[in-house]
Design a protein around this motif. Sequence first.
Motif, PDB file in Angstrom:
ATOM      1  N   MET A  21       0.825  -1.206   0.000  1.00 43.09           N
ATOM      2  CA  MET A  21       0.000   0.000   0.000  1.00 43.09           C
ATOM      3  C   MET A  21       0.862   1.259   0.000  1.00 43.09           C
ATOM      4  O   MET A  21       1.994   1.244   0.435  1.00 43.09           O
ATOM      5  N   SER A  22       0.326   2.323  -0.511  1.00 40.56           N
ATOM      6  CA  SER A  22       1.046   3.589  -0.364  1.00 40.56           C
ATOM      7  C   SER A  22       0.002   4.680  -0.165  1.00 40.56           C
ATOM      8  O   SER A  22       0.061   5.744  -0.756  1.00 40.56           O
ATOM      9  N   GLY A  23      -0.973   4.375   0.687  1.00 42.80           N
ATOM     10  CA  GLY A  23      -2.088   5.289   0.878  1.00 42.80           C
ATOM     11  C   GLY A  23      -1.917   6.218   2.047  1.00 42.80           C
ATOM     12  O   GLY A  23      -0.818   6.698   2.325  1.00 42.80           O
ATOM     13  N   SER A  24      -3.009   6.419   2.727  1.00 47.08           N
ATOM     14  CA  SER A  24      -3.058   7.398   3.779  1.00 47.08           C
ATOM     15  C   SER A  24      -2.946   6.716   5.147  1.00 47.08           C
ATOM     16  O   SER A  24      -3.637   5.755   5.422  1.00 47.08           O
ATOM     17  N   VAL A  25      -2.070   7.233   5.971  1.00 47.23           N
ATOM     18  CA  VAL A  25      -1.754   6.581   7.232  1.00 47.23           C
ATOM     19  C   VAL A  25      -1.994   7.562   8.383  1.00 47.23           C
ATOM     20  O   VAL A  25      -1.628   8.732   8.292  1.00 47.23           O
ATOM     21  N   LEU A  26      -2.608   7.056   9.466  1.00 51.84           N
ATOM     22  CA  LEU A  26      -2.792   7.877  10.663  1.00 51.84           C
ATOM     23  C   LEU A  26      -1.732   7.518  11.707  1.00 51.84           C
ATOM     24  O   LEU A  26      -1.478   6.333  11.945  1.00 51.84           O
ATOM     25  N   ILE A  27      -1.128   8.551  12.294  1.00 48.48           N
ATOM     26  CA  ILE A  27      -0.221   8.318  13.433  1.00 48.48           C
ATOM     27  C   ILE A  27      -0.814   9.038  14.645  1.00 48.48           C
ATOM     28  O   ILE A  27      -0.879  10.273  14.654  1.00 48.48           O
ATOM     29  N   THR A  28      -1.259   8.274  15.650  1.00 49.60           N
ATOM     30  CA  THR A  28      -1.661   8.948  16.892  1.00 49.60           C
ATOM     31  C   THR A  28      -0.372   9.284  17.641  1.00 49.60           C
ATOM     32  O   THR A  28       0.583   8.506  17.638  1.00 49.60           O
ATOM     33  N   GLY A  29      -0.336  10.457  18.239  1.00 43.16           N
ATOM     34  CA  GLY A  29       0.900  10.880  18.909  1.00 43.16           C
ATOM     35  C   GLY A  29       1.985  11.242  17.907  1.00 43.16           C
ATOM     36  O   GLY A  29       3.174  11.236  18.235  1.00 43.16           O
ATOM     37  N   GLY A  30       1.584  11.580  16.700  1.00 47.15           N
ATOM     38  CA  GLY A  30       2.555  11.798  15.614  1.00 47.15           C
ATOM     39  C   GLY A  30       3.282  13.129  15.664  1.00 47.15           C
ATOM     40  O   GLY A  30       4.146  13.383  14.819  1.00 47.15           O
ATOM     41  N   ALA A  31       2.931  14.009  16.623  1.00 47.43           N
ATOM     42  CA  ALA A  31       3.686  15.261  16.739  1.00 47.43           C
ATOM     43  C   ALA A  31       4.819  15.117  17.747  1.00 47.43           C
ATOM     44  O   ALA A  31       5.584  16.054  17.974  1.00 47.43           O
ATOM     45  N   GLY A  32       4.915  13.950  18.353  1.00 44.71           N
ATOM     46  CA  GLY A  32       5.954  13.732  19.360  1.00 44.71           C
ATOM     47  C   GLY A  32       7.270  13.288  18.749  1.00 44.71           C
ATOM     48  O   GLY A  32       7.473  13.357  17.529  1.00 44.71           O
ATOM     49  N   PHE A  33       8.124  12.810  19.622  1.00 46.37           N
ATOM     50  CA  PHE A  33       9.494  12.442  19.257  1.00 46.37           C
ATOM     51  C   PHE A  33       9.529  11.340  18.190  1.00 46.37           C
ATOM     52  O   PHE A  33       9.972  11.548  17.057  1.00 46.37           O
ATOM     53  N   ILE A  34       9.021  10.174  18.515  1.00 45.55           N
ATOM     54  CA  ILE A  34       9.103   9.058  17.560  1.00 45.55           C
ATOM     55  C   ILE A  34       8.113   9.280  16.418  1.00 45.55           C
ATOM     56  O   ILE A  34       8.436   9.078  15.239  1.00 45.55           O
ATOM     57  N   GLY A  35       6.919   9.755  16.760  1.00 47.17           N
ATOM     58  CA  GLY A  35       5.867   9.926  15.753  1.00 47.17           C
ATOM     59  C   GLY A  35       6.263  10.873  14.634  1.00 47.17           C
ATOM     60  O   GLY A  35       5.978  10.622  13.462  1.00 47.17           O
TER      61      GLY A  35
ATOM     62  N   LYS B 264     -12.824  11.191  13.272  1.00 52.38           N
ATOM     63  CA  LYS B 264     -12.441  12.149  12.221  1.00 52.38           C
ATOM     64  C   LYS B 264     -11.044  11.795  11.691  1.00 52.38           C
ATOM     65  O   LYS B 264     -10.793  11.800  10.490  1.00 52.38           O
ATOM     66  N   ALA B 265     -10.144  11.472  12.608  1.00 54.25           N
ATOM     67  CA  ALA B 265      -8.760  11.184  12.223  1.00 54.25           C
ATOM     68  C   ALA B 265      -8.669   9.893  11.397  1.00 54.25           C
ATOM     69  O   ALA B 265      -7.816   9.768  10.517  1.00 54.25           O
ATOM     70  N   LEU B 266      -9.546   8.943  11.683  1.00 48.49           N
ATOM     71  CA  LEU B 266      -9.492   7.653  10.974  1.00 48.49           C
ATOM     72  C   LEU B 266     -10.038   7.733   9.544  1.00 48.49           C
ATOM     73  O   LEU B 266      -9.640   6.920   8.694  1.00 48.49           O
ATOM     74  N   ALA B 267     -10.930   8.688   9.305  1.00 49.53           N
ATOM     75  CA  ALA B 267     -11.639   8.727   8.007  1.00 49.53           C
ATOM     76  C   ALA B 267     -10.662   8.721   6.831  1.00 49.53           C
ATOM     77  O   ALA B 267      -9.742   9.539   6.779  1.00 49.53           O
ATOM     78  N   GLY B 268     -10.839   7.765   5.956  1.00 47.81           N
ATOM     79  CA  GLY B 268     -10.047   7.721   4.720  1.00 47.81           C
ATOM     80  C   GLY B 268      -8.644   7.149   4.880  1.00 47.81           C
ATOM     81  O   GLY B 268      -7.868   7.130   3.922  1.00 47.81           O
TER      82      GLY B 268
ATOM     83  N   LEU C  22      -9.680   4.061  20.409  1.00 45.22           N
ATOM     84  CA  LEU C  22      -9.180   3.855  19.046  1.00 45.22           C
ATOM     85  C   LEU C  22      -9.670   2.518  18.484  1.00 45.22           C
ATOM     86  O   LEU C  22     -10.153   2.444  17.348  1.00 45.22           O
ATOM     87  N   LEU C  23      -9.568   1.468  19.291  1.00 46.55           N
ATOM     88  CA  LEU C  23      -9.975   0.138  18.809  1.00 46.55           C
ATOM     89  C   LEU C  23     -11.472   0.077  18.532  1.00 46.55           C
ATOM     90  O   LEU C  23     -11.910  -0.520  17.540  1.00 46.55           O
ATOM     91  N   GLU C  24     -12.240   0.711  19.400  1.00 49.87           N
ATOM     92  CA  GLU C  24     -13.687   0.705  19.186  1.00 49.87           C
ATOM     93  C   GLU C  24     -14.013   1.403  17.872  1.00 49.87           C
ATOM     94  O   GLU C  24     -14.813   0.906  17.076  1.00 49.87           O
ATOM     95  N   ALA C  25     -13.367   2.516  17.645  1.00 50.79           N
ATOM     96  CA  ALA C  25     -13.620   3.259  16.401  1.00 50.79           C
ATOM     97  C   ALA C  25     -13.173   2.440  15.194  1.00 50.79           C
ATOM     98  O   ALA C  25     -13.848   2.411  14.162  1.00 50.79           O
ATOM     99  N   MET C  26     -12.040   1.749  15.320  1.00 42.82           N
ATOM    100  CA  MET C  26     -11.558   0.935  14.188  1.00 42.82           C
ATOM    101  C   MET C  26     -12.496  -0.237  13.935  1.00 42.82           C
ATOM    102  O   MET C  26     -12.748  -0.614  12.783  1.00 42.82           O
ATOM    103  N   ALA C  27     -13.017  -0.817  15.001  1.00 43.67           N
ATOM    104  CA  ALA C  27     -13.915  -1.959  14.849  1.00 43.67           C
ATOM    105  C   ALA C  27     -15.228  -1.534  14.188  1.00 43.67           C
ATOM    106  O   ALA C  27     -15.850  -2.308  13.457  1.00 43.67           O
ATOM    107  N   GLN C  28     -15.619  -0.284  14.454  1.00 37.48           N
ATOM    108  CA  GLN C  28     -16.906   0.185  13.911  1.00 37.48           C
ATOM    109  C   GLN C  28     -16.810   0.626  12.454  1.00 37.48           C
ATOM    110  O   GLN C  28     -17.808   0.686  11.753  1.00 37.48           O
ATOM    111  N   THR C  29     -15.602   0.976  12.026  1.00 39.09           N
ATOM    112  CA  THR C  29     -15.478   1.489  10.650  1.00 39.09           C
ATOM    113  C   THR C  29     -15.170   0.345   9.693  1.00 39.09           C
ATOM    114  O   THR C  29     -14.397  -0.550  10.014  1.00 39.09           O
TER     115      THR C  29
END
Length: 350
Positions: free
Chosen positions: A1-15, A69-73, A107-114
């Motif tokens: 894949m080379s699509g769209s990826v969500l990083i939670t905590g992505g403004a931090g050090f590792i993210g 909202k963050a998960l969409a797409g 996060l898991l609940e939202a992923m399970a629902q989408t």
Amino acid sequence: MSGSVLITGGAGFIGSHLADELLRHGYRVRVLDSLVPQVHGPDAGRPAYLDPEVELIKGDVRDQAAVQKALAGTEAVFHLAAMVGVGQSMYEIERYTSVNNCGTAVLLEAMAQTRGERKLIVASSMSIYGEGRYRDQSGAYYDNVTREIGQLQRGDWEPLLEEREPLIPVPTPEEKAPSLASVYALSKYDQERMALIVGGCYRIPVIALRFFNVYGTRQALSNPYTGVLAIFASRLMNGNPPRIFEDGRQQRDFVSVHDVVTACRLALEVDQQKQQLFNIGSGANISVLQVLERFCQVLNVDSIEPEITGSYRAGDIRHCFADITSAREVLGYAPRVKFEEGLRELAGWL
Ligand code: UD2
């Protein structure tokens, strides 16, 4: 894949380093981050180091609406949003449990629902092992020296240390049974388990990466609960002697953030295998005293004597370093950044 990826905590050090890595490899990156004041300062806006290509949503991972909202797409999720201080977790118990456990649950609940299959990569931690694996002179392994560590934490560590010296720390593999020594470790274990259980039920492919001691640029220098190298850096820069807990001979596995984010991308790209847990470290052990010595060399500091406190930090372990055989074999992971090189980069950034 080379699509769209969500990083939670992505403004931090590792993210944020992961965002760079994914952008370099052609992914679109969205970040959900609450920009916690402890890391980003009060009233923080978008961090300057975050690539302009990154779409940033400011929000808490426990906020259902923000997560949806963050998960969409998106086609895959890296879950890095978490509180990360071992010592701090022992008195901010409610906060650590809330952000780390409930955040993962939301996060898991939202992923399970989408609808649609999305891979989930969870940032886990070597803290799950508690004390690492040891062997004795005859080659027998010891995975259970935790009770001893419990005694050490009560302060009478010197004689016990003598007794234990014949035990030699060896690389810790993923199979070692968990031995949780802090609320932080417990929360990381819960995150892993929850992701694997829910993922199994809803056909969400899950990989948990157990990071060892990650270091590099952008690690918050003002956060007293951050990694030891960042703490040493800020003390040395301010002319203060670094404080060394225990006797400084405790060993860890310091791995460059660049190697860690490469491992994250490899986990995203690997065909899902049965194995879902991987150690991500350098595979080498080094004592805290040696770390300080090498850092001082790189920084050209020879006038500051460390203060060796002799005391244990609550929740700390003595030795642990990674067996990275599985990550090598399954993910094709190979740490590339030599410690001195990583230290030089860090010194140049300070
Ligand atoms: C913990 C987690 C690790 C990771 C990391 C995040 C464990 C066993 N490991 O690593 O998975 O999440 O936190 O930051 O829970 N030290 C000093 N002086 C200081 C600060 C630390 O001597 O000013 C020592 C400390 O006692 C320890 C070593 O340095 O022996 C490393 O400490 P750390 O806080 O960088 O990381 P560690 O191993 O607790």
